[in-house]
Motif scaffolding. Sequence first.
Motif, PDB file in Angstrom:
ATOM      1  N   THR A  14       2.125  -0.755 -12.611  1.00  0.00           N
ATOM      2  CA  THR A  14       0.828  -0.601 -12.233  1.00  0.00           C
ATOM      3  C   THR A  14       0.330  -0.659 -10.338  1.00  0.00           C
ATOM      4  O   THR A  14       0.991  -0.848  -9.829  1.00  0.00           O
ATOM      5  CB  THR A  14      -0.927  -1.205 -11.878  1.00  0.00           C
ATOM      6  N   LYS A  16      -2.745  -0.736  -7.526  1.00  0.00           N
ATOM      7  CA  LYS A  16      -3.770  -1.232  -6.827  1.00  0.00           C
ATOM      8  C   LYS A  16      -4.087  -0.169  -6.299  1.00  0.00           C
ATOM      9  O   LYS A  16      -2.879   0.086  -4.735  1.00  0.00           O
ATOM     10  CB  LYS A  16      -3.512  -2.303  -6.751  1.00  0.00           C
ATOM     11  N   ALA A  18      -7.263   0.728  -2.934  1.00  0.00           N
ATOM     12  CA  ALA A  18      -8.605   0.327  -2.398  1.00  0.00           C
ATOM     13  C   ALA A  18      -8.580   0.757  -1.345  1.00  0.00           C
ATOM     14  O   ALA A  18      -8.367   1.289  -0.189  1.00  0.00           O
ATOM     15  CB  ALA A  18      -8.408  -1.214  -2.407  1.00  0.00           C
ATOM     16  N   HIS A  28     -14.090   0.118  -1.945  1.00  0.00           N
ATOM     17  CA  HIS A  28     -13.493  -0.167  -3.931  1.00  0.00           C
ATOM     18  C   HIS A  28     -12.658  -0.201  -4.046  1.00  0.00           C
ATOM     19  O   HIS A  28     -11.763   0.329  -2.772  1.00  0.00           O
ATOM     20  CB  HIS A  28     -14.071   1.691  -3.509  1.00  0.00           C
ATOM     21  N   LYS A  29     -12.122   0.068  -5.270  1.00  0.00           N
ATOM     22  CA  LYS A  29     -10.520  -0.630  -5.218  1.00  0.00           C
ATOM     23  C   LYS A  29     -11.271  -0.281  -6.841  1.00  0.00           C
ATOM     24  O   LYS A  29     -11.611  -0.084  -7.679  1.00  0.00           O
ATOM     25  CB  LYS A  29     -10.664  -1.603  -5.781  1.00  0.00           C
ATOM     26  N   TRP A  30      -9.429   0.342  -7.443  1.00  0.00           N
ATOM     27  CA  TRP A  30      -9.586   0.611  -8.947  1.00  0.00           C
ATOM     28  C   TRP A  30      -7.590   0.614  -8.434  1.00  0.00           C
ATOM     29  O   TRP A  30      -6.929   0.260  -7.988  1.00  0.00           O
ATOM     30  CB  TRP A  30      -9.716   2.085  -8.861  1.00  0.00           C
ATOM     31  N   GLU A  31      -7.250   1.012 -10.083  1.00  0.00           N
ATOM     32  CA  GLU A  31      -5.750   1.099 -10.239  1.00  0.00           C
ATOM     33  C   GLU A  31      -5.722   2.024 -11.470  1.00  0.00           C
ATOM     34  O   GLU A  31      -6.396   2.847 -11.754  1.00  0.00           O
ATOM     35  CB  GLU A  31      -4.927  -0.283 -10.685  1.00  0.00           C
ATOM     36  N   ILE A  32      -3.989   3.092 -11.199  1.00  0.00           N
ATOM     37  CA  ILE A  32      -3.323   3.562 -11.336  1.00  0.00           C
ATOM     38  C   ILE A  32      -2.250   3.089 -12.416  1.00  0.00           C
ATOM     39  O   ILE A  32      -1.075   2.091 -11.524  1.00  0.00           O
ATOM     40  CB  ILE A  32      -3.819   5.484 -10.821  1.00  0.00           C
ATOM     41  N   LYS A  54     -10.782  10.385  -6.544  1.00  0.00           N
ATOM     42  CA  LYS A  54     -11.872   9.153  -6.456  1.00  0.00           C
ATOM     43  C   LYS A  54     -12.775   9.317  -5.095  1.00  0.00           C
ATOM     44  O   LYS A  54     -13.689   9.493  -5.035  1.00  0.00           O
ATOM     45  CB  LYS A  54     -10.825   7.883  -5.743  1.00  0.00           C
ATOM     46  N   GLU A  57     -15.382  11.403  -6.790  1.00  0.00           N
ATOM     47  CA  GLU A  57     -16.508  11.059  -8.055  1.00  0.00           C
ATOM     48  C   GLU A  57     -16.836  10.540  -6.792  1.00  0.00           C
ATOM     49  O   GLU A  57     -18.188  10.172  -6.841  1.00  0.00           O
ATOM     50  CB  GLU A  57     -15.721   9.778  -8.590  1.00  0.00           C
ATOM     51  N   ASP A 306      -5.937  -8.801  -4.124  1.00  0.00           N
ATOM     52  CA  ASP A 306      -5.874  -8.155  -3.131  1.00  0.00           C
ATOM     53  C   ASP A 306      -4.958  -7.930  -2.616  1.00  0.00           C
ATOM     54  O   ASP A 306      -6.014  -7.237  -0.743  1.00  0.00           O
ATOM     55  CB  ASP A 306      -7.786  -7.831  -3.161  1.00  0.00           C
TER      56      ASP A 306
END
Length: 323
Positions: A14, A16, A18, A28-32, A54, A57, A306
């Motif tokens: 993955t 990460k 942010a 804001h944080k997310w992963e792909i 993002k 969004e 993080d």
Amino acid sequence: MEKVLLGVDLGGTTTKLALINVYGEIIHKWEIATDISENGKNITMNIAKAIDAKLEELNEPKSKMLGIGMGAPGPVNFTNGSIYEAVNLGWKDYPLKDLLEVETSLPAVIDNDANMAALGEMWKGAGEGAKDLVCVTLGTGVGGGVIHNGKIVHGISGAAGEIGHMTVVTEGGAPCNCGKVGCLETVASATGIVRLASEALGMAGEPSLLQERIQEGNRLSSKLLFQCALAGDSLSKSVVDRVGNYLGLALSHVGNVMNPEKIVIGGGVSNAGDILLEPVRKAFELYSFKRVRKSTKIHLATLGNDAGVIGAAWLIKNRLNPS
């Protein structure tokens, strides 16, 4: 939204991401998923698409983004942001910085993922306030980042901080993925700890809580080992003490050479907490030089997953504004 930095922590499974403000606070944080097909040729394009999606969004313009910092696996040529080699991604002399800037139209800076974690802990974590710091990450492997006077030490070929490949078992050591035997990674990573536990179970002459848990259907893991050690299982505790001794020995060598203000231990294995930290500190006290053990303190990391994205944001922030 105020002006922001983008921190990226590129992993083999993955990635990460942010959005982080200039004070190191995650907005804001997310992963792909990391697409490693075709030697990872789609990675930078996928990151660019993820950023655009993002921002759409969140209804925020790209003009608010100052730049991208990325931590990548393997040694990095810090002068041009290329990757010397990342075996799990299929990269060799890969121009990551150039490709990322082309895909995103943003300035980018690249460094090793463990270095980024070290910078994150220095900026907002357990190393906050320290300018001489060593960070060790214990996960599937063992990584490390060395910071001197607030700057990452890279070495002549980007291999500085490879603490996981310090030899700590001089006779009868297990093979390491690097091609050597007896590396710290073979005895202090999650996989190395499982191997030591399995060997201990095979030689055990009496029942143990760890064996009982496995017979009940639990998978042997470093987490299970630490749980059993905390519950008072003598076999598990002996393995943990052995791991702690190896790690403390390696860190004493690091301390004797660098004499950092702080050594920070992070990564998933560090979640074991004091039951791991205590034998590490004991061994460090035993093996390190007197002035080192009095001035260098060992702490557990506080940023968790993080650390990498926060460190990446710090690096791009300071690259854009060195003052």
